[in-house]
Design a protein around this motif. Sequence first.
Motif, PDB file in Angstrom:
ATOM      1  N   MET A 298       0.833  -1.199   0.000  1.00 19.07           N
ATOM      2  CA  MET A 298       0.000   0.000   0.000  1.00 19.07           C
ATOM      3  C   MET A 298       0.874   1.258   0.000  1.00 19.07           C
TER       4      MET A 298
ATOM      5  N   THR B 222       2.756   4.428  -2.191  1.00 15.66           N
ATOM      6  CA  THR B 222       2.197   5.346  -3.198  1.00 15.66           C
ATOM      7  C   THR B 222       2.056   4.628  -4.546  1.00 15.66           C
TER       8      THR B 222
ATOM      9  N   ILE C 217      -0.866   2.124  -4.415  1.00 20.45           N
ATOM     10  CA  ILE C 217      -2.177   2.807  -4.429  1.00 20.45           C
ATOM     11  C   ILE C 217      -2.478   3.333  -5.834  1.00 20.45           C
TER      12      ILE C 217
ATOM     13  N   ARG D  27      -6.078  -0.295  -3.680  1.00 18.46           N
ATOM     14  CA  ARG D  27      -7.344  -0.153  -2.941  1.00 18.46           C
ATOM     15  C   ARG D  27      -8.411  -1.091  -3.521  1.00 18.46           C
TER      16      ARG D  27
ATOM     17  N   VAL E 144      -7.799  -4.667  -2.341  1.00 26.34           N
ATOM     18  CA  VAL E 144      -8.273  -4.941  -0.970  1.00 26.34           C
ATOM     19  C   VAL E 144      -9.795  -5.067  -0.956  1.00 26.34           C
TER      20      VAL E 144
ATOM     21  N   SER F 259      -6.200 -13.273   8.100  1.00 25.50           N
ATOM     22  CA  SER F 259      -5.694 -11.961   8.482  1.00 25.50           C
ATOM     23  C   SER F 259      -5.290 -11.182   7.230  1.00 25.50           C
ATOM     24  N   LEU F 260      -5.921 -10.032   7.048  1.00 27.56           N
ATOM     25  CA  LEU F 260      -5.628  -9.185   5.887  1.00 27.56           C
ATOM     26  C   LEU F 260      -4.835  -7.981   6.390  1.00 27.56           C
ATOM     27  N   THR F 261      -3.606  -7.835   5.903  1.00 25.74           N
ATOM     28  CA  THR F 261      -2.775  -6.725   6.382  1.00 25.74           C
ATOM     29  C   THR F 261      -2.246  -5.931   5.194  1.00 25.74           C
ATOM     30  N   GLN F 262      -1.596  -4.829   5.522  1.00 25.03           N
ATOM     31  CA  GLN F 262      -1.045  -3.959   4.481  1.00 25.03           C
ATOM     32  C   GLN F 262       0.401  -3.632   4.815  1.00 25.03           C
ATOM     33  N   THR F 263       1.179  -3.401   3.790  1.00 23.10           N
ATOM     34  CA  THR F 263       2.570  -3.012   4.014  1.00 23.10           C
ATOM     35  C   THR F 263       2.912  -1.871   3.052  1.00 23.10           C
ATOM     36  N   SER F 264       4.045  -1.242   3.283  1.00 23.31           N
ATOM     37  CA  SER F 264       4.414  -0.110   2.422  1.00 23.31           C
ATOM     38  C   SER F 264       5.166  -0.623   1.184  1.00 23.31           C
ATOM     39  N   CYS F 265       5.706   0.296   0.418  1.00 23.84           N
ATOM     40  CA  CYS F 265       6.393  -0.050  -0.840  1.00 23.84           C
ATOM     41  C   CYS F 265       7.552  -1.004  -0.574  1.00 23.84           C
TER      42      CYS F 265
END
Lengths: 192, 117
Positions: B33, B35, B38, B43, B46, B62-68
């Motif tokens: 998630m 830049t 996205i 989005r 998800v 478990s649904l998680t998000q991480t950065s670049c």
Amino acid sequence: MEELSQHILDVAFNSLEAGADRLEITVSENILINLLQIEVRDNGRGISPADIPRVMDPFYTTKKEKRVGLGIPLFREAVERCGGIFEIKPAPQAGTVVTATFPHDHLDRAPLGDIAGTITVLMAGNTPLRLIYRHRYNEKIFSFDTKDFQSLLGEDIPLRSPEVLVWMGKHLVENIANLKEADTLEKFGRTG
Amino acid sequence: MKSLEELASLREKLKKDMSIREQGHEIKVTVSMGTCGIAAGAREIVKALLEELKEQGLNGISLTQTSCAGLCHYEPMLEISQGSEKTTYVKIDGNKAREIVKKHLVGGKVVEEWTAR
């Protein structure tokens, strides 16, 4: 980015990476004075005045796995190409406030887009997070607070379960649309 | 509020579901998630995952998000991890995300053609 709601997601995700567990997102649309304002306020570790010009620089990032930080510069560009104002300020107590102000009717302004999707996705991946969303449309306001929603749902039901989040997304879409619909009907004096 | 009655019935249904599944969160789905993610459509990934997990009754994943992750050209990306096993899917879209839920999470088969090579 095609939509302003994607920029909001990006800024909010930065907030979460800065340790925020409370986010307030406010979208204010006032057609009468031709204004669209977006505010993302967090309680993360904040930003020093010296760092504010740095985060506007696409070649500055605090992350180690990459060399560019495009999120804030892209959002700023989306605002300034419409003659709007983009600001980042430390919040009075703790955290950061990002504000983007646009002329509502500018041809180059990206659409707000799927703001309900943005709120839902923020809730999906991040816990614990209290998220307060406010949407003003002229004189009307819709508010959504995940703390209240959790109380209504019952403390034993996880807010992040897919079933709850899909329901929440539809609830947001419906209420934001109602906000605008009511205004349109009133404006044209329609009663039925 | 969409309707309080509707919310109450959802609450009752989820309480029942929770008593059926108590398997923990051993399967984790992570979506990038940053830049780049996205902008590429993370989005929508998800949202599609949530809808399909709901369809399949998979409330315990478990649904998680991480950065670049620094692999911007592969976005949107998602990773499924189960114990020490990890599968990274690249350049996915909403339809692929739904298929990944059906084939990988429900059917237990990795969709090789959509993974990083």
